[in-house]
Design a protein around this motif. Structure first.
Motif, PDB file in Angstrom:
ATOM      1  N   LYS A 127      17.053 -14.496  -4.669  1.00  0.00           N
ATOM      2  CA  LYS A 127      18.239 -15.059  -5.326  1.00  0.00           C
ATOM      3  C   LYS A 127      19.370 -14.035  -5.411  1.00  0.00           C
ATOM      4  CE  LYS A 127      15.708 -18.651  -6.030  1.00  0.00           C
ATOM      5  NZ  LYS A 127      15.826 -19.795  -5.089  1.00  0.00           N
ATOM      6  N   ASN A 128      19.106 -12.829  -4.907  1.00  0.00           N
ATOM      7  CA  ASN A 128      20.074 -11.748  -5.052  1.00  0.00           C
ATOM      8  C   ASN A 128      20.616 -11.229  -3.725  1.00  0.00           C
ATOM      9  OD1 ASN A 128      19.805 -11.044  -8.133  1.00  0.00           O
ATOM     10  ND2 ASN A 128      17.720 -11.311  -7.381  1.00  0.00           N
ATOM     11  N   GLY A 129      20.224 -11.855  -2.617  1.00  0.00           N
ATOM     12  CA  GLY A 129      20.754 -11.455  -1.316  1.00  0.00           C
ATOM     13  C   GLY A 129      20.323 -10.083  -0.874  1.00  0.00           C
ATOM     14  N   ILE A 130      19.023  -9.753  -1.064  1.00  0.00           N
ATOM     15  CA  ILE A 130      18.542  -8.421  -0.669  1.00  0.00           C
ATOM     16  C   ILE A 130      17.466  -8.494   0.418  1.00  0.00           C
ATOM     17  CG2 ILE A 130      19.068  -7.434  -2.927  1.00  0.00           C
ATOM     18  CD1 ILE A 130      15.998  -7.457  -3.462  1.00  0.00           C
ATOM     19  N   VAL A 131      17.153  -9.691   0.926  1.00  0.00           N
ATOM     20  CA  VAL A 131      16.102  -9.837   1.932  1.00  0.00           C
ATOM     21  C   VAL A 131      16.695 -10.327   3.242  1.00  0.00           C
ATOM     22  CG1 VAL A 131      13.910 -10.933   2.547  1.00  0.00           C
ATOM     23  CG2 VAL A 131      14.390 -10.367   0.145  1.00  0.00           C
ATOM     24  N   ILE A 132      16.379  -9.616   4.319  1.00  0.00           N
ATOM     25  CA  ILE A 132      16.657 -10.085   5.680  1.00  0.00           C
ATOM     26  C   ILE A 132      15.342 -10.556   6.259  1.00  0.00           C
ATOM     27  CG2 ILE A 132      17.374  -9.401   8.011  1.00  0.00           C
ATOM     28  CD1 ILE A 132      19.278  -7.382   6.702  1.00  0.00           C
ATOM     29  N   TYR A 133      15.306 -11.797   6.693  1.00  0.00           N
ATOM     30  CA  TYR A 133      14.077 -12.417   7.179  1.00  0.00           C
ATOM     31  C   TYR A 133      14.123 -12.548   8.700  1.00  0.00           C
ATOM     32  CZ  TYR A 133      10.412 -16.002   7.768  1.00  0.00           C
ATOM     33  OH  TYR A 133       9.296 -16.714   8.168  1.00  0.00           O
ATOM     34  N   ALA A 189      17.291 -14.408  12.638  1.00  0.00           N
ATOM     35  CA  ALA A 189      17.348 -13.679  11.383  1.00  0.00           C
ATOM     36  C   ALA A 189      18.046 -14.548  10.353  1.00  0.00           C
ATOM     37  CB  ALA A 189      18.101 -12.365  11.558  1.00  0.00           C
ATOM     38  N   VAL A 190      17.497 -14.558   9.125  1.00  0.00           N
ATOM     39  CA  VAL A 190      18.189 -15.180   7.998  1.00  0.00           C
ATOM     40  C   VAL A 190      18.763 -14.026   7.183  1.00  0.00           C
ATOM     41  CG1 VAL A 190      18.012 -16.725   6.028  1.00  0.00           C
ATOM     42  CG2 VAL A 190      16.541 -17.085   8.027  1.00  0.00           C
ATOM     43  N   VAL A 191      20.093 -13.952   7.178  1.00  0.00           N
ATOM     44  CA  VAL A 191      20.795 -12.770   6.675  1.00  0.00           C
ATOM     45  C   VAL A 191      21.721 -13.172   5.528  1.00  0.00           C
ATOM     46  CG1 VAL A 191      22.319 -10.871   7.341  1.00  0.00           C
ATOM     47  CG2 VAL A 191      20.751 -11.867   9.024  1.00  0.00           C
ATOM     48  N   PRO A 192      21.718 -12.427   4.420  1.00  0.00           N
ATOM     49  CA  PRO A 192      22.693 -12.707   3.357  1.00  0.00           C
ATOM     50  C   PRO A 192      24.116 -12.690   3.904  1.00  0.00           C
ATOM     51  CG  PRO A 192      21.043 -11.142   2.594  1.00  0.00           C
ATOM     52  CD  PRO A 192      20.820 -11.308   4.070  1.00  0.00           C
ATOM     53  N   ASP A 193      24.937 -13.630   3.431  1.00  0.00           N
ATOM     54  CA  ASP A 193      26.297 -13.762   3.954  1.00  0.00           C
ATOM     55  C   ASP A 193      27.095 -12.465   3.877  1.00  0.00           C
ATOM     56  OD1 ASP A 193      26.001 -16.376   4.705  1.00  0.00           O
ATOM     57  OD2 ASP A 193      26.952 -17.222   2.920  1.00  0.00           O
ATOM     58  N   LYS A 194      26.863 -11.673   2.817  1.00  0.00           N
ATOM     59  CA  LYS A 194      27.625 -10.433   2.678  1.00  0.00           C
ATOM     60  C   LYS A 194      27.297  -9.431   3.785  1.00  0.00           C
ATOM     61  CE  LYS A 194      24.193  -8.697  -0.648  1.00  0.00           C
ATOM     62  NZ  LYS A 194      23.942  -8.368  -2.070  1.00  0.00           N
ATOM     63  N   ARG A 206       4.030  -9.655  -3.403  1.00  0.00           N
ATOM     64  CA  ARG A 206       5.353 -10.033  -2.886  1.00  0.00           C
ATOM     65  C   ARG A 206       6.391  -9.994  -4.008  1.00  0.00           C
ATOM     66  NH1 ARG A 206       4.362 -14.083   2.181  1.00  0.00           N
ATOM     67  NH2 ARG A 206       2.252 -13.397   2.633  1.00  0.00           N
ATOM     68  N   LYS A 207       6.005 -10.521  -5.157  1.00  0.00           N
ATOM     69  CA  LYS A 207       6.914 -10.504  -6.303  1.00  0.00           C
ATOM     70  C   LYS A 207       7.191  -9.075  -6.758  1.00  0.00           C
ATOM     71  CE  LYS A 207       5.346 -14.993  -8.080  1.00  0.00           C
ATOM     72  NZ  LYS A 207       4.610 -15.678  -9.187  1.00  0.00           N
ATOM     73  N   GLN A 208       6.153  -8.243  -6.783  1.00  0.00           N
ATOM     74  CA  GLN A 208       6.323  -6.856  -7.217  1.00  0.00           C
ATOM     75  C   GLN A 208       7.217  -6.081  -6.258  1.00  0.00           C
ATOM     76  OE1 GLN A 208       2.175  -5.721  -7.406  1.00  0.00           O
ATOM     77  NE2 GLN A 208       2.045  -6.106  -9.603  1.00  0.00           N
ATOM     78  N   ILE A 209       7.016  -6.269  -4.976  1.00  0.00           N
ATOM     79  CA  ILE A 209       7.827  -5.556  -3.983  1.00  0.00           C
ATOM     80  C   ILE A 209       9.290  -5.983  -4.077  1.00  0.00           C
ATOM     81  CG2 ILE A 209       8.244  -5.310  -1.491  1.00  0.00           C
ATOM     82  CD1 ILE A 209       5.148  -5.444  -1.170  1.00  0.00           C
ATOM     83  N   TYR A 210       9.506  -7.277  -4.291  1.00  0.00           N
ATOM     84  CA  TYR A 210      10.881  -7.756  -4.447  1.00  0.00           C
ATOM     85  C   TYR A 210      11.546  -7.105  -5.653  1.00  0.00           C
ATOM     86  CZ  TYR A 210      14.880 -10.884  -4.886  1.00  0.00           C
ATOM     87  OH  TYR A 210      16.153 -11.378  -4.961  1.00  0.00           O
ATOM     88  N   ILE A 224       1.281 -18.753   1.553  1.00  0.00           N
ATOM     89  CA  ILE A 224       1.894 -17.980   0.476  1.00  0.00           C
ATOM     90  C   ILE A 224       3.406 -17.969   0.687  1.00  0.00           C
ATOM     91  CG2 ILE A 224       1.995 -15.739  -0.679  1.00  0.00           C
ATOM     92  CD1 ILE A 224      -0.819 -15.183   0.370  1.00  0.00           C
ATOM     93  N   PRO A 225       4.177 -18.241  -0.350  1.00  0.00           N
ATOM     94  CA  PRO A 225       5.643 -18.250  -0.187  1.00  0.00           C
ATOM     95  C   PRO A 225       6.160 -16.915   0.352  1.00  0.00           C
ATOM     96  CG  PRO A 225       5.025 -19.178  -2.312  1.00  0.00           C
ATOM     97  CD  PRO A 225       3.777 -18.595  -1.728  1.00  0.00           C
ATOM     98  N   SER A 226       7.144 -16.988   1.220  1.00  0.00           N
ATOM     99  CA  SER A 226       7.744 -15.774   1.766  1.00  0.00           C
ATOM    100  C   SER A 226       8.528 -15.046   0.686  1.00  0.00           C
ATOM    101  CB  SER A 226       8.676 -16.128   2.924  1.00  0.00           C
ATOM    102  OG  SER A 226       9.797 -16.842   2.429  1.00  0.00           O
ATOM    103  N   ILE A 227       8.751 -13.760   0.906  1.00  0.00           N
ATOM    104  CA  ILE A 227       9.598 -12.995  -0.016  1.00  0.00           C
ATOM    105  C   ILE A 227      11.023 -13.560   0.024  1.00  0.00           C
ATOM    106  CG2 ILE A 227      10.450 -10.704  -0.636  1.00  0.00           C
ATOM    107  CD1 ILE A 227       8.029  -9.519   0.836  1.00  0.00           C
ATOM    108  N   LYS A 228      11.467 -13.961   1.207  1.00  0.00           N
ATOM    109  CA  LYS A 228      12.825 -14.495   1.342  1.00  0.00           C
ATOM    110  C   LYS A 228      13.018 -15.749   0.496  1.00  0.00           C
ATOM    111  CE  LYS A 228      17.005 -14.756   2.925  1.00  0.00           C
ATOM    112  NZ  LYS A 228      18.029 -13.814   2.423  1.00  0.00           N
ATOM    113  N   SER A 229      11.969 -16.543   0.332  1.00  0.00           N
ATOM    114  CA  SER A 229      12.104 -17.760  -0.471  1.00  0.00           C
ATOM    115  C   SER A 229      12.331 -17.437  -1.949  1.00  0.00           C
ATOM    116  CB  SER A 229      10.856 -18.637  -0.317  1.00  0.00           C
ATOM    117  OG  SER A 229       9.721 -18.046  -0.928  1.00  0.00           O
ATOM    118  N   MET A 230      12.049 -16.189  -2.357  1.00  0.00           N
ATOM    119  CA  MET A 230      12.271 -15.743  -3.740  1.00  0.00           C
ATOM    120  C   MET A 230      13.630 -15.077  -3.918  1.00  0.00           C
ATOM    121  SD  MET A 230       8.611 -13.778  -4.160  1.00  0.00           S
ATOM    122  CE  MET A 230       7.104 -14.482  -3.477  1.00  0.00           C
TER     123      MET A 230
END
Length: 394
Positions: A224-230, A247-252, A186-190, A216-222
């Motif tokens: 910090k850069n607003g690149i994951v849509i959950y 959907a949990v979507v980055p504000d931008k 998950r960390k590597q893919i992020y 296991i923590p979700s990728i979205k929980s990692m």
């Protein structure tokens, strides 16, 4: 004579849905579906909260709503995800959708243009693959290992597809593979996505159905850069027919996502959103999840015991730690489609593995078996028939 668009002309109907048409036949044992166990539905609770809504304020449930979703439900989901999964930051928005697949549709609609590439696991959920295809996207498949997406193959796919827009993954109890993406992957893919300016679409409909192993923590929980849509859903923990997901979507990205929602269906049905919201208000949802995990743990154990007893030496599989499916491998010398056809004639429906592949014309030795829908009796009887049918191949 009019013609279909090029985007839809070559699309094939979902093999799962086509096979499900046969499951209504008398005596059919349905290992082909993907529905939750009906005994897991909180029917009495849904009846009670629905009656309260329609008795107290029916008009509010029957009018148009805002596209982002019913505000009390959005707040509930936001707080619930933060508490349970540490998902969401001050720079994320929760948007309610009509089922989880709509998250895939809107994400593809707003991020891709005709001919762009989506990088996805192979095999993967047929509904999402067809969604990506329907928007004119090319698919770049990445094989999965026992611990999820092969990272080296992912890196190659990213290098080979400079027009890729996002990476699609089902990290928990993958459909159909049953695998769980490891924390390290998950960390590597992020990091791969971050380095290559890619979005990650994290589809997590099964995460609440873990029956063994550590969460296991979700990728979205990692993120910090607003690149994951959950993408999450209430289909597997409440009821699929209600068609409420989120959907949990980055504000931008949220304004464009909202417009995509408006184009799709204006808003998710208010009554259904209010049912979910009131269910959270009046009942202990986390306790409900613990109860249904026991149902799935029993069914999974029973299915695995039967496969080991009746299909040993013919079927091999990686035992999932949750979810709804087992990805079962047949011997390489067995014609998988012939086996599926023979099972259907004996009233056992499974899904051919080709349905989940990017190129469904390539040989495939896998079938997907669902353990959540059938009764205990059908699990035992159906797997026994699977074993008897296997003897035809020596």
């Amino acid at each position: 004579m009019y013609e279909l668009s090029q985007k839809f002309k070559n699309l094939k109907p979902s093999a799962v849905r086509e096979i499900l048409k046969a499951t209504g036949a008398p005596g059919m044992i349905a290992f082909a579906g993907g529905s939750p166990a009906v005994e897991a539905f909180p029917c009495d609770e849904v009846k009670k909260v629905t009656a309260e809504i329609l008795d107290d304020d029916p008009v509010s449930a029957l009018v148009y709503g805002v596209s982002e979703g019913y505000e009390p439900l959005r707040n509930t989901v936001k707080n619930w995800l933060k508490k349970r999964e540490n998902i969401g930051t001050d720079n994320d928005s929760v948007i309610i959708t009509s089922g989880g697949t709509q998250v895939m549709d809107i994400t593809t609609r707003i991020l891709t243009s005709q001919g762009d590439t989506v990088i996805c696991e192979e095999p993967s959920f047929i509904g999402s693959l067809n969604c990506f295809r329907s928007h004119g996207c090319r698919l770049a498949g990445v094989p999965i290992d026992d611990d999820g997406m092969n990272v080296a193959a992912l890196e190659n796919a990213v290098k080979s597809n400079p027009n890729a827009k996002f990476i699609y993954t089902i990290p928990n109890f993958q459909n159909p593979g049953g695998t769980t993406l490891s924390l390290e992957k998950r960390k590597q893919i992020y990091n791969i996505a971050l380095k290559n300016n890619l979005v990650i679409l994290e589809d997590d409909p099964y995460g609440n159905l873990r029956v063994s192993g550590e969460k296991i923590p979700s990728i979205k929980s990692m993120d910090k850069n607003g690149i994951v849509i959950y993408a999450g859903s209430f289909s597997k923990i409440l009821a699929p027919g209600i068609r409420v997901a989120y959907a949990v979507v980055p504000d931008k990205t949220a304004p464009s996502f909202t417009i995509g929602k408006q184009v799709s269906d204006v808003h998710t049905g208010l009554l259904n959103q209010m049912i979910v919201s009131k269910w959270f208000d009046e009942y202990d949802v986390d306790m409900h999840i613990k109860k249904i995990r026991k149902i799935y743990s029993h069914k999974l154990n029973l299915m695995c015991e039967c496969l080991d007893k009746y299909c040993s030496g013919f079927i091999t599989y990686v035992r999932p730690k949750g979810g709804l499916f087992i990805w079962a491998k047949l011997p390489d010398n067995v014609d998988m489609l012939d086996y599926v056809s023979r099972l259907l004639k004996r009233n056992v429906a499974v899904v051919p593995g080709t349905a989940f592949m990017i190129d469904d014309e390539k040989p495939c030795s896998y079938i997907r078996v669902n353990f959540s829908t059938p009764s205990d009796e059908d699990i035992v009887s159906g797997v026994k028939i699977m074993g008897e049918t296997a003897k035809i191949y020596g």
